[in-house]
Design an enzyme around this catalytic site. Structure first.
Site, PDB file in Angstrom:
ATOM      1  N   LYS A 113       5.443   3.479   8.382  1.00 53.46           N
ATOM      2  CA  LYS A 113       4.275   4.362   8.531  1.00 53.46           C
ATOM      3  C   LYS A 113       2.992   3.538   8.602  1.00 53.46           C
ATOM      4  O   LYS A 113       2.170   3.704   9.496  1.00 53.46           O
ATOM      5  CB  LYS A 113       4.215   5.316   7.331  1.00 53.46           C
ATOM      6  CG  LYS A 113       3.101   6.340   7.370  1.00 53.46           C
ATOM      7  CD  LYS A 113       2.861   6.973   6.003  1.00 53.46           C
ATOM      8  CE  LYS A 113       4.083   7.657   5.457  1.00 53.46           C
ATOM      9  NZ  LYS A 113       3.781   8.474   4.232  1.00 53.46           N
ATOM     10  N   GLY A 140      -2.657   8.287  -4.374  1.00 57.85           N
ATOM     11  CA  GLY A 140      -1.987   9.470  -4.911  1.00 57.85           C
ATOM     12  C   GLY A 140      -0.756   9.866  -4.118  1.00 57.85           C
ATOM     13  O   GLY A 140      -0.468   9.326  -3.046  1.00 57.85           O
ATOM     14  N   ASP A 141      -0.009  10.773  -4.666  1.00 62.12           N
ATOM     15  CA  ASP A 141       1.112  11.437  -4.007  1.00 62.12           C
ATOM     16  C   ASP A 141       1.383  12.679  -4.859  1.00 62.12           C
ATOM     17  O   ASP A 141       0.454  13.140  -5.545  1.00 62.12           O
ATOM     18  CB  ASP A 141       2.339  10.495  -3.947  1.00 62.12           C
ATOM     19  CG  ASP A 141       3.447  11.006  -3.024  1.00 62.12           C
ATOM     20  OD1 ASP A 141       3.315  10.868  -1.802  1.00 62.12           O
ATOM     21  OD2 ASP A 141       4.450  11.577  -3.518  1.00 62.12           O
ATOM     22  N   LYS A 183       5.446   1.846  -3.099  1.00 64.64           N
ATOM     23  CA  LYS A 183       5.373   3.177  -3.708  1.00 64.64           C
ATOM     24  C   LYS A 183       5.654   3.011  -5.183  1.00 64.64           C
ATOM     25  O   LYS A 183       6.342   2.067  -5.575  1.00 64.64           O
ATOM     26  CB  LYS A 183       6.436   4.102  -3.100  1.00 64.64           C
ATOM     27  CG  LYS A 183       6.150   5.571  -3.310  1.00 64.64           C
ATOM     28  CD  LYS A 183       5.235   6.106  -2.237  1.00 64.64           C
ATOM     29  CE  LYS A 183       4.802   7.530  -2.488  1.00 64.64           C
ATOM     30  NZ  LYS A 183       4.109   8.055  -1.294  1.00 64.64           N
ATOM     31  N   THR A 200      -4.368  13.693   5.045  1.00 66.84           N
ATOM     32  CA  THR A 200      -2.951  13.860   5.368  1.00 66.84           C
ATOM     33  C   THR A 200      -2.732  15.174   6.122  1.00 66.84           C
ATOM     34  O   THR A 200      -2.075  15.209   7.171  1.00 66.84           O
ATOM     35  CB  THR A 200      -2.089  13.808   4.094  1.00 66.84           C
ATOM     36  OG1 THR A 200      -2.465  12.656   3.345  1.00 66.84           O
ATOM     37  CG2 THR A 200      -0.624  13.743   4.442  1.00 66.84           C
ATOM     38  N   ASN A 243      -2.195  19.233  -2.164  1.00 63.13           N
ATOM     39  CA  ASN A 243      -3.182  18.553  -1.331  1.00 63.13           C
ATOM     40  C   ASN A 243      -2.872  18.672   0.158  1.00 63.13           C
ATOM     41  O   ASN A 243      -3.716  19.090   0.964  1.00 63.13           O
ATOM     42  CB  ASN A 243      -3.268  17.080  -1.759  1.00 63.13           C
ATOM     43  CG  ASN A 243      -4.109  16.263  -0.813  1.00 63.13           C
ATOM     44  OD1 ASN A 243      -3.598  15.689   0.137  1.00 63.13           O
ATOM     45  ND2 ASN A 243      -5.415  16.250  -1.029  1.00 63.13           N
ATOM     46  N   LYS A 251       0.856  -1.193   0.000  1.00 63.25           N
ATOM     47  CA  LYS A 251       0.000   0.000   0.000  1.00 63.25           C
ATOM     48  C   LYS A 251       0.882   1.230   0.000  1.00 63.25           C
ATOM     49  O   LYS A 251       1.803   1.328   0.807  1.00 63.25           O
ATOM     50  CB  LYS A 251      -0.884  -0.001   1.266  1.00 63.25           C
ATOM     51  CG  LYS A 251      -1.805   1.203   1.362  1.00 63.25           C
ATOM     52  CD  LYS A 251      -3.090   0.978   0.596  1.00 63.25           C
ATOM     53  CE  LYS A 251      -3.871   2.255   0.352  1.00 63.25           C
ATOM     54  NZ  LYS A 251      -3.466   2.969  -0.892  1.00 63.25           N
ATOM     55  N   GLN A 257       7.212   3.975   3.922  1.00 62.71           N
ATOM     56  CA  GLN A 257       5.796   3.605   3.933  1.00 62.71           C
ATOM     57  C   GLN A 257       5.544   2.349   4.768  1.00 62.71           C
ATOM     58  O   GLN A 257       4.515   2.209   5.414  1.00 62.71           O
ATOM     59  CB  GLN A 257       5.320   3.375   2.489  1.00 62.71           C
ATOM     60  CG  GLN A 257       3.813   3.380   2.318  1.00 62.71           C
ATOM     61  CD  GLN A 257       3.245   4.785   2.188  1.00 62.71           C
ATOM     62  OE1 GLN A 257       3.770   5.603   1.449  1.00 62.71           O
ATOM     63  NE2 GLN A 257       2.182   5.079   2.910  1.00 62.71           N
ATOM     64  N   SER A 303      -6.883   5.998   3.669  1.00 62.94           N
ATOM     65  CA  SER A 303      -6.871   5.048   2.545  1.00 62.94           C
ATOM     66  C   SER A 303      -7.255   3.660   3.053  1.00 62.94           C
ATOM     67  O   SER A 303      -8.032   2.940   2.405  1.00 62.94           O
ATOM     68  CB  SER A 303      -5.490   4.980   1.904  1.00 62.94           C
ATOM     69  OG  SER A 303      -5.298   6.035   1.003  1.00 62.94           O
TER      70      SER A 303
HETATM   71  P1  NDP Z   1       0.770  17.800  -4.567  1.00 63.75           P
HETATM   72  O1  NDP Z   1       1.245  17.395  -5.896  1.00 63.75           O
HETATM   73  O2  NDP Z   1      -0.673  18.029  -4.315  1.00 63.75           O
HETATM   74  O3  NDP Z   1       1.528  19.123  -4.092  1.00 63.75           O
HETATM   75  C1  NDP Z   1       2.910  19.169  -4.019  1.00 63.75           C
HETATM   76  C2  NDP Z   1       3.344  20.550  -3.603  1.00 63.75           C
HETATM   77  O4  NDP Z   1       4.738  20.542  -3.303  1.00 63.75           O
HETATM   78  C3  NDP Z   1       3.170  21.570  -4.711  1.00 63.75           C
HETATM   79  O5  NDP Z   1       2.971  22.838  -4.150  1.00 63.75           O
HETATM   80  C4  NDP Z   1       4.513  21.502  -5.425  1.00 63.75           C
HETATM   81  O6  NDP Z   1       4.857  22.651  -6.156  1.00 63.75           O
HETATM   82  C5  NDP Z   1       5.448  21.327  -4.252  1.00 63.75           C
HETATM   83  N1  NDP Z   1       6.635  20.602  -4.695  1.00 63.75           N
HETATM   84  C6  NDP Z   1       6.680  19.360  -5.234  1.00 63.75           C
HETATM   85  N2  NDP Z   1       7.929  19.032  -5.558  1.00 63.75           N
HETATM   86  C7  NDP Z   1       8.685  20.070  -5.206  1.00 63.75           C
HETATM   87  C8  NDP Z   1      10.057  20.317  -5.295  1.00 63.75           C
HETATM   88  N3  NDP Z   1      10.905  19.417  -5.806  1.00 63.75           N
HETATM   89  N4  NDP Z   1      10.505  21.495  -4.815  1.00 63.75           N
HETATM   90  C9  NDP Z   1       9.643  22.411  -4.296  1.00 63.75           C
HETATM   91  N5  NDP Z   1       8.320  22.229  -4.201  1.00 63.75           N
HETATM   92  C10 NDP Z   1       7.856  21.081  -4.652  1.00 63.75           C
HETATM   93  O7  NDP Z   1       1.352  16.682  -3.571  1.00 63.75           O
HETATM   94  P2  NDP Z   1       0.914  16.360  -2.070  1.00 63.75           P
HETATM   95  O8  NDP Z   1       0.444  17.578  -1.374  1.00 63.75           O
HETATM   96  O9  NDP Z   1       0.051  15.167  -2.116  1.00 63.75           O
HETATM   97  O10 NDP Z   1       2.311  15.876  -1.457  1.00 63.75           O
HETATM   98  C11 NDP Z   1       3.176  16.757  -0.718  1.00 63.75           C
HETATM   99  C12 NDP Z   1       4.087  15.942   0.180  1.00 63.75           C
HETATM  100  O11 NDP Z   1       3.285  15.179   1.090  1.00 63.75           O
HETATM  101  C13 NDP Z   1       4.965  14.904  -0.536  1.00 63.75           C
HETATM  102  O12 NDP Z   1       6.187  14.796   0.173  1.00 63.75           O
HETATM  103  C14 NDP Z   1       4.180  13.605  -0.377  1.00 63.75           C
HETATM  104  O13 NDP Z   1       5.013  12.481  -0.466  1.00 63.75           O
HETATM  105  C15 NDP Z   1       3.633  13.803   1.025  1.00 63.75           C
HETATM  106  N6  NDP Z   1       2.477  12.991   1.386  1.00 63.75           N
HETATM  107  C16 NDP Z   1       1.323  13.039   0.658  1.00 63.75           C
HETATM  108  C17 NDP Z   1       0.229  12.276   1.044  1.00 63.75           C
HETATM  109  C18 NDP Z   1      -1.068  12.358   0.338  1.00 63.75           C
HETATM  110  O14 NDP Z   1      -2.024  11.727   0.814  1.00 63.75           O
HETATM  111  N7  NDP Z   1      -1.197  13.094  -0.759  1.00 63.75           N
HETATM  112  C19 NDP Z   1       0.304  11.371   2.191  1.00 63.75           C
HETATM  113  C20 NDP Z   1       1.527  11.452   2.946  1.00 63.75           C
HETATM  114  C21 NDP Z   1       2.573  12.229   2.529  1.00 63.75           C
HETATM  115  P3  NDP Z   1       4.731  22.649  -7.760  1.00 63.75           P
HETATM  116  O15 NDP Z   1       3.274  22.779  -8.033  1.00 63.75           O
HETATM  117  O16 NDP Z   1       5.550  23.798  -8.215  1.00 63.75           O
HETATM  118  O17 NDP Z   1       5.291  21.336  -8.236  1.00 63.75           O
HETATM  119  O1  2IT Z   2       3.041   8.943   1.407  1.00 61.16           O
HETATM  120  C1  2IT Z   2       1.878   8.514   1.613  1.00 61.16           C
HETATM  121  O2  2IT Z   2       1.552   7.989   2.685  1.00 61.16           O
HETATM  122  C2  2IT Z   2       0.883   8.688   0.556  1.00 61.16           C
HETATM  123  N1  2IT Z   2       1.181   9.315  -0.467  1.00 61.16           N
HETATM  124  C3  2IT Z   2      -0.493   8.123   0.705  1.00 61.16           C
HETATM  125  C4  2IT Z   2      -0.482   6.649   0.439  1.00 61.16           C
HETATM  126  C5  2IT Z   2      -1.842   5.985   0.399  1.00 61.16           C
HETATM  127  O3  2IT Z   2      -1.847   4.802   0.054  1.00 61.16           O
HETATM  128  O4  2IT Z   2      -2.847   6.613   0.705  1.00 61.16           O
END
Ligand code: NDP
Ligand code: 2IT
Length: 449
Positions: free
Chosen positions: A110, A161-162, A122, A205, A236, A86, A107, A381
């Protein structure tokens, strides 16, 4: 332990992020191995750093100009010791094997912390959804699924997603899976609410990271009320982190993307947050536009070559890194400490470099590492999987209450494990040890497989 890391580097040449994630866990669990020689005897750690399976594949697709494009797809199936693989898919040009292996490795621990039966994985691609039309994203997702579907299944591997993978991408991926397999199953999470998704999954998240911060604050008899908060990212996780901070009476003054960040001295209120959601999720615009619309805010470019990120150099109480890995380096960590920040709850995965982590721990800050603080996303999830299996859906309140309980339980597990191994208040050790022991015990019970 040094020998272990050296061998790991030798087997995984150039995989900087993966080695970084492994090194942190190895350091934390050494006292566990010393107390439990059976884990060493069974070579649990050696097995854990070797993915059960790595899938790499070609993703060909045709762009709007009729030109053939080729990307690389990946799925790292790291551990199925306590449940089906997952973890999310990431679509971003920076994606490579090292980054996905670090994410899959984290993961595993976690997911073990969530209290739910989920293994760790992943995947993703170096495909960049930025600037692509919806049709191009659809053709890419369909091609990606044409290959990866054979390794997935609701009891085998359940992606989500991520970065770069949100509701739109999950929709296209799900549609193609259903078409190929001819089954409507819960093979992906983060689905739309009308076709098997869970309420609160988009929020989970960010809300979870704030619940975790509240739990940490409660150990000092404090709450988020009146706290000044720095949030990075504007995707997100960042959006719903900000939403929950507002709910709990805190003030958010920053958002960022990969080009720059905004600082809003007056604070991001509900209307401004709604604007950010529309800007990012619908128009897919840049955060710079926030400062065009709201004159009280200032926009600063972030220079990727600079040795610090000015976003982390403002006076505040709390920091919620919610963008990407290694976005807080040693210098940023020092700036945070100097500016009075004493709560760090990581929405992103591994956003702080090892020297930054050491600094937070040395200063005895309330520092919640990603694998604990951002576990709310994968937790909901897991709840989406449960609802799919039962073929029913819970209310917002039901899911949110469960999320809150899970974050409280993760916090409790971290505190207990850190205390048991002589480092009270160290959430890094707590999360790594609690996650490790659960997975290790399952592996011991299942024999050498
Ligand atoms: P999104 O794609 O929704 O948003 C990502 C954000 O981070 C955007 O603002 C993006 O800017 C910025 N970003 C991405 N890459 C970079 C980079 N290399 N340098 C600077 N800014 C960057 O992703 P999420 O919000 O889902 O994910 C954000 C973080 O949270 C990640 O580390 C992800 O692994 C983690 N995460 C997400 C989960 C989820 O459920 N979605 C769960 C647990 C952890 P830009 O638009 O310019 O790319
Ligand atoms: O990093 C993470 O925990 C996620 N992007 C969410 C993973 C999931 O299966 O919901």
């Amino acid at each position: 332990m040094e020998e272990f890391i050296r061998r790991c580097e030798e087997c995984n040449p150039g995989e900087r992020e993966f080695i970084q994630a492994v090194s942190e866990v190895v350091k934390s669990v050494k006292p566990v191995l010393d107390r439990h020689p059976e884990y060493r005897e069974e070579r649990i750690l050696e097995r854990m750093v070797e993915p059960e399976r790595v899938i790499m594949f070609r993703v060909p697709w045709v762009d709007d100009q009729g030109k053939v494009q080729i990307n690389r797809g990946y799925r790292i199936q790291m551990s199925s010791a306590i449940g089906p693989f997952k973890g999310g898919f990431r679509f971003h040009p920076s994606v490579n094997l090292s980054i996905l292996k670090f994410l899959a490795f984290e993961q595993v621990y976690k997911n073990a912390l969530t209290t739910l039966p989920m293994g760790g994985g992943k995947g993703g691609s170096n495909f960049d959804p930025k600037g692509k039309s919806d049709r191009e994203v659809m053709r890419f997702c369909h091609s990606f699924m044409n290959e990866i579907y054979r390794y997935l299944g609701p009891d085998t591997d359940v992606p989500a997603g991520d970065i770069g993978v949100g509701a739109r991408e999950i929709g296209y991926l799900f549609g193609q899976y259903k078409k190929i397999v001819n089954e409507f199953t819960g093979v992906l999470t983060g689905k739309g609410l009308k076709w098997g998704g869970s309420l609160i999954r988009p929020e989970a998240t960010g809300y979870g990271a704030v619940y975790f911060a509240s739990e940490m604050l409660s150990t000092r008899g404090e709450t988020l009320e009146g706290k000044l908060c720095l949030v990075s990212g504007s995707g997100n996780v960042a959006q719903f982190t900000a939403e929950k901070i507002l709910d709990l009476g805190g003030k958010v003054v920053t958002f960022s993307d990969s080009n720059g960040y905004i600082f809003d001295d007056k604070g991001v209120d509900r209307d401004k947050l709604a604007y950010v959601k529309e800007l990012k999720n619908v128009r897919r615009g840049r955060i710079r536009e926030y400062a065009d619309k709201y004159k009280e805010a200032v926009y600063f470019e972030i220079d990727p070559a600079a040795d610090f990120n000015p976003l982390w150099n403002h006076k505040a109480h709390c920091a919620f890194p919610s963008a990407t890995q290694n976005e807080i380096n040693g210098k940023d960590a020092a700036n945070l400490v100097r500016n009075g920040v004493y709560v760090i709850s990581e929405g992103a995965n591994m956003p702080t470099t090892p020297d930054g982590v050491d600094l937070f721990i040395d200063h005895k800050l309330l520092y919640g590492p990603g694998k604990a603080a951002n576990a709310g996303g994968v937790s909901v999830s897991g709840l989406e999987m449960t609802q799919n299996s039962m073929r029913l859906s819970w209310t917002r309140e039901e899911v949110d209450n469960r999320l809150r309980m899970i974050m409280k339980s993760i916090h409790g597990a971290c505190v207990e494990a850190a205390g048991t191994y002589g480092t009270p208040g160290n959430y890094v050790n707590g999360a790594n040890i609690a996650g490790f022991v659960k997975v290790a015990d399952a592996m011991m019970a299942q024999g050498v497989v």
